[in-house]
Design a protein around this motif. Structure first.
Motif, PDB file in Angstrom:
ATOM      1  N   LEU A   3       0.481  -1.644  -0.129  1.00 16.79           N
ATOM      2  CA  LEU A   3       0.001  -0.389  -0.276  1.00 16.79           C
ATOM      3  C   LEU A   3       1.030   1.103  -0.097  1.00 16.79           C
ATOM      4  CD1 LEU A   3      -3.042   1.198   0.292  1.00 16.79           C
ATOM      5  CD2 LEU A   3      -2.904   0.998   2.756  1.00 16.79           C
ATOM      6  N   VAL A   4       0.631   2.656  -0.947  1.00 17.88           N
ATOM      7  CA  VAL A   4       0.715   3.818  -0.703  1.00 17.88           C
ATOM      8  C   VAL A   4       0.180   4.373  -0.736  1.00 17.88           C
ATOM      9  CG1 VAL A   4       3.305   2.914  -2.370  1.00 17.88           C
ATOM     10  CG2 VAL A   4       1.516   2.984  -3.878  1.00 17.88           C
ATOM     11  N   GLU A   5       0.944   5.869  -0.884  1.00 10.39           N
ATOM     12  CA  GLU A   5      -0.507   7.413  -0.526  1.00 10.39           C
ATOM     13  C   GLU A   5       0.426   7.475  -2.257  1.00 10.39           C
ATOM     14  OE1 GLU A   5      -2.171  10.323   1.624  1.00 10.39           O
ATOM     15  OE2 GLU A   5       0.296   9.853   2.399  1.00 10.39           O
ATOM     16  N   LEU A   6      -0.046   8.241  -2.893  1.00  6.43           N
ATOM     17  CA  LEU A   6       0.815   9.385  -3.956  1.00  6.43           C
ATOM     18  C   LEU A   6      -0.274  10.791  -3.309  1.00  6.43           C
ATOM     19  CD1 LEU A   6      -0.170   6.401  -6.770  1.00  6.43           C
ATOM     20  CD2 LEU A   6       2.527   7.636  -5.691  1.00  6.43           C
ATOM     21  N   VAL A   7       0.740  11.781  -3.351  1.00  3.29           N
ATOM     22  CA  VAL A   7       0.751  13.257  -3.271  1.00  3.29           C
ATOM     23  C   VAL A   7       0.978  13.908  -4.377  1.00  3.29           C
ATOM     24  CG1 VAL A   7       1.110  15.278  -1.928  1.00  3.29           C
ATOM     25  CG2 VAL A   7       1.404  12.858  -0.442  1.00  3.29           C
ATOM     26  N   GLU A   8       0.251  14.641  -4.391  1.00  9.02           N
ATOM     27  CA  GLU A   8       0.318  15.664  -5.732  1.00  9.02           C
ATOM     28  C   GLU A   8       1.112  16.300  -6.092  1.00  9.02           C
ATOM     29  OE1 GLU A   8      -2.257  17.194  -8.903  1.00  9.02           O
ATOM     30  OE2 GLU A   8      -4.239  15.535  -7.834  1.00  9.02           O
ATOM     31  N   GLY A   9       2.139  17.066  -6.852  1.00  4.99           N
ATOM     32  CA  GLY A   9       3.501  17.162  -6.463  1.00  4.99           C
ATOM     33  C   GLY A   9       3.154  19.042  -7.375  1.00  4.99           C
ATOM     34  N   CYS A  10       3.653  19.404  -7.669  1.00  5.20           N
ATOM     35  CA  CYS A  10       4.323  21.694  -8.112  1.00  5.20           C
ATOM     36  C   CYS A  10       5.596  21.039  -9.026  1.00  5.20           C
ATOM     37  CB  CYS A  10       3.525  22.724  -6.976  1.00  5.20           C
ATOM     38  SG  CYS A  10       3.545  23.592  -8.801  1.00  5.20           S
ATOM     39  N   ASP A  11       5.937  22.160  -9.927  1.00  8.64           N
ATOM     40  CA  ASP A  11       7.333  22.163 -10.680  1.00  8.64           C
ATOM     41  C   ASP A  11       7.516  23.467  -9.816  1.00  8.64           C
ATOM     42  OD1 ASP A  11       5.680  23.596 -12.607  1.00  8.64           O
ATOM     43  OD2 ASP A  11       5.945  22.849 -13.765  1.00  8.64           O
ATOM     44  N   LYS A  12       6.610  24.219  -9.209  1.00  7.93           N
ATOM     45  CA  LYS A  12       6.764  25.437  -8.600  1.00  7.93           C
ATOM     46  C   LYS A  12       6.744  26.369 -10.555  1.00  7.93           C
ATOM     47  CE  LYS A  12       9.484  23.510  -4.486  1.00  7.93           C
ATOM     48  NZ  LYS A  12       7.781  24.197  -3.844  1.00  7.93           N
ATOM     49  N   ARG A  13       6.540  26.540 -10.944  1.00 10.13           N
ATOM     50  CA  ARG A  13       6.274  27.953 -12.369  1.00 10.13           C
ATOM     51  C   ARG A  13       4.974  28.704 -11.887  1.00 10.13           C
ATOM     52  NH1 ARG A  13       5.960  26.775 -16.581  1.00 10.13           N
ATOM     53  NH2 ARG A  13       5.382  24.607 -16.698  1.00 10.13           N
ATOM     54  N   LEU A  14       5.162  29.092 -12.571  1.00  2.54           N
ATOM     55  CA  LEU A  14       4.317  30.382 -11.720  1.00  2.54           C
ATOM     56  C   LEU A  14       2.972  30.088 -12.978  1.00  2.54           C
ATOM     57  CD1 LEU A  14       2.667  32.990 -11.836  1.00  2.54           C
ATOM     58  CD2 LEU A  14       3.497  34.412 -12.996  1.00  2.54           C
ATOM     59  N   ALA A  15       3.559  29.695 -14.279  1.00  4.96           N
ATOM     60  CA  ALA A  15       2.370  28.798 -15.401  1.00  4.96           C
ATOM     61  C   ALA A  15       1.412  28.345 -15.021  1.00  4.96           C
ATOM     62  CB  ALA A  15       2.880  28.811 -15.945  1.00  4.96           C
ATOM     63  N   THR A  16       2.390  27.204 -14.187  1.00  5.20           N
ATOM     64  CA  THR A  16       1.745  25.964 -13.566  1.00  5.20           C
ATOM     65  C   THR A  16       0.438  26.259 -12.478  1.00  5.20           C
ATOM     66  OG1 THR A  16       3.355  24.112 -13.904  1.00  5.20           O
ATOM     67  CG2 THR A  16       1.632  23.644 -12.283  1.00  5.20           C
ATOM     68  N   CYS A  17       0.733  27.685 -11.352  1.00  2.00           N
ATOM     69  CA  CYS A  17       0.432  27.759 -10.738  1.00  2.00           C
ATOM     70  C   CYS A  17      -0.647  28.346 -10.905  1.00  2.00           C
ATOM     71  CB  CYS A  17       1.840  28.471  -9.285  1.00  2.00           C
ATOM     72  SG  CYS A  17       1.052  29.274  -7.748  1.00  2.00           S
ATOM     73  N   ALA A  18      -0.981  29.030 -11.351  1.00  4.46           N
ATOM     74  CA  ALA A  18      -1.995  29.628 -12.642  1.00  4.46           C
ATOM     75  C   ALA A  18      -3.321  28.947 -13.191  1.00  4.46           C
ATOM     76  CB  ALA A  18      -1.028  30.711 -13.491  1.00  4.46           C
ATOM     77  N   GLY A  19      -2.195  27.759 -13.741  1.00  3.99           N
ATOM     78  CA  GLY A  19      -3.343  27.101 -14.834  1.00  3.99           C
ATOM     79  C   GLY A  19      -3.729  25.853 -14.598  1.00  3.99           C
ATOM     80  N   ARG A  20      -2.924  25.180 -13.795  1.00  2.00           N
ATOM     81  CA  ARG A  20      -3.627  24.022 -13.123  1.00  2.00           C
ATOM     82  C   ARG A  20      -4.261  23.805 -11.420  1.00  2.00           C
ATOM     83  NH1 ARG A  20       1.008  19.461 -10.881  1.00  2.00           N
ATOM     84  NH2 ARG A  20      -0.444  18.082  -9.304  1.00  2.00           N
ATOM     85  N   PHE A  21      -3.226  24.871 -10.816  1.00  2.00           N
ATOM     86  CA  PHE A  21      -4.735  25.356  -9.289  1.00  2.00           C
ATOM     87  C   PHE A  21      -5.496  26.231  -9.335  1.00  2.00           C
ATOM     88  CE2 PHE A  21       0.392  23.219  -9.037  1.00  2.00           C
ATOM     89  CZ  PHE A  21      -0.816  21.588  -8.481  1.00  2.00           C
ATOM     90  N   GLY A  22      -5.051  27.515 -10.230  1.00  3.41           N
ATOM     91  CA  GLY A  22      -5.720  28.811 -10.011  1.00  3.41           C
ATOM     92  C   GLY A  22      -5.204  29.438  -8.745  1.00  3.41           C
ATOM     93  N   ASN A  23      -3.701  29.834  -8.411  1.00  3.82           N
ATOM     94  CA  ASN A  23      -3.999  29.963  -7.095  1.00  3.82           C
ATOM     95  C   ASN A  23      -2.442  30.810  -7.318  1.00  3.82           C
ATOM     96  OD1 ASN A  23      -3.467  30.192  -3.985  1.00  3.82           O
ATOM     97  ND2 ASN A  23      -1.688  29.060  -4.679  1.00  3.82           N
ATOM     98  N   ALA A  24      -2.518  31.771  -8.520  1.00  2.00           N
ATOM     99  CA  ALA A  24      -1.375  32.610  -8.770  1.00  2.00           C
ATOM    100  C   ALA A  24      -1.766  33.482  -7.347  1.00  2.00           C
ATOM    101  CB  ALA A  24      -1.685  33.821 -10.368  1.00  2.00           C
TER     102      ALA A  24
END
Length: 269
Positions: free
Chosen positions: A227-248
């Motif tokens: 059994l494992v737990e997978l936790v999503e990650g982030c590449d710490k780029r502004l484009a990812t923050c805004a586009g994927r998470f809506g957290n700019a």
């Protein structure tokens, strides 16, 4: 103290080590086990502390603990796997005859660990070592927050998933669950819950469907079905923050700040 007043002392060094996962062990330099504060301190005659330097000011205290690796206490595989990283260590001396009292020698957390020919040396960092950290954060184009922390504020309730391991080939792990979006677990974490790696975490390099690529192979053998737990990650780029998470709005970086390369550019370009 009375234990130090006589011509012949009966002192024994003792260590209490508490891992971050809650496991606690006791070790002593005496030739037999000692029961102290309800914890059995196992005899480890090969364990010796270095000279302990204590300062009156705010300078960090330093201390090394060296000893032979024993399978039932601290093993080489567990040290290399990181099970003991950041463990809290308390070092003190007691009278092994059972007389009351103790002499506190130091405490800290395990830092750098080196292994040589069946012997290990662990550096203990005292509480004052925290004062050596930088007060301010450096400017960088990447975000300095971690996904889901109090500065990022992205809710992680739906970004953690449990899965079973289907197969493992080096750093490539196949699980029985897909990903919610392309490379969702890239730069994230895989936490081992079952099997020999239980309690350890592995950094994820990238993911594609049910395939997860770790930055390093698991420390111990993995059996299918673990059994494992997978936790999503982030590449710490502004484009990812805004586009994927809506957290700019909570982005903690300076993506438009000119870097040192501005000074080395050829004139006119």
């Amino acid at each position: 103290m009375d234990m130090l007043a006589g011509e012949l002392t009966t002192l024994a060094f003792c260590w209490r080590v508490e891992r971050r996962d809650g496991v606690a062990i006791g070790l002593t330099s005496h030739d037999r086990d000692l029961a102290i504060d309800g914890l059995r301190h196992r005899a480890a005659p090969g364990m010796t502390p270095s000279a302990v330097r204590r300062e009156i000011g705010l300078g960090p205290d330093t201390m090394d603990v060296a000893g032979a690796l024993t399978a039932d206490a601290i093993g080489a595989a567990d040290l290399l796997a990181g099970r003991w990283d950041g463990a809290r260590v308390t070092l003190f001396a007691v009278d092994w005859t059972g007389a009351p009292g103790r002499v506190a020698l130091g405490e800290g957390t395990i830092g750098a660990v080196s292994l040589t020919a069946g012997q290990f040396t662990a550096e203990l960092k005292g509480p004052a070592a925290a004062l050596a950290r930088a007060v301010t954060e450096p400017c960088a184009p990447e975000c300095r927050a971690e996904l889901g922390d109090r500065r990022c504020r992205v809710p992680m309730a739906g970004r953690r998933r449990f899965a079973r391991v289907v197969s493992v080939a080096g750093p490539a792990v196949t699980v029985d669950a897909g990903e919610p979006s392309p490379n969702a677990y890239g730069d994230g974490r895989l936490r081992w819950i079952g099997g020999a790696n239980a309690g350890l975490e592995s950094a994820v390099l990238g993911s594609a469907g049910a395939a997860v690529t770790l930055r390093a192979p698991p420390a111990f053998m993995v059996e299918p079905g673990a059994l494992v737990e997978l936790v999503e990650g982030c590449d710490k780029r502004l484009a990812t923050c805004a586009g994927r998470f809506g957290n700019a709005l909570n982005f903690r970086g300076e993506p438009y700040l000119p870097g040192v390369d501005l000074l080395t550019r050829y004139p006119g370009q």
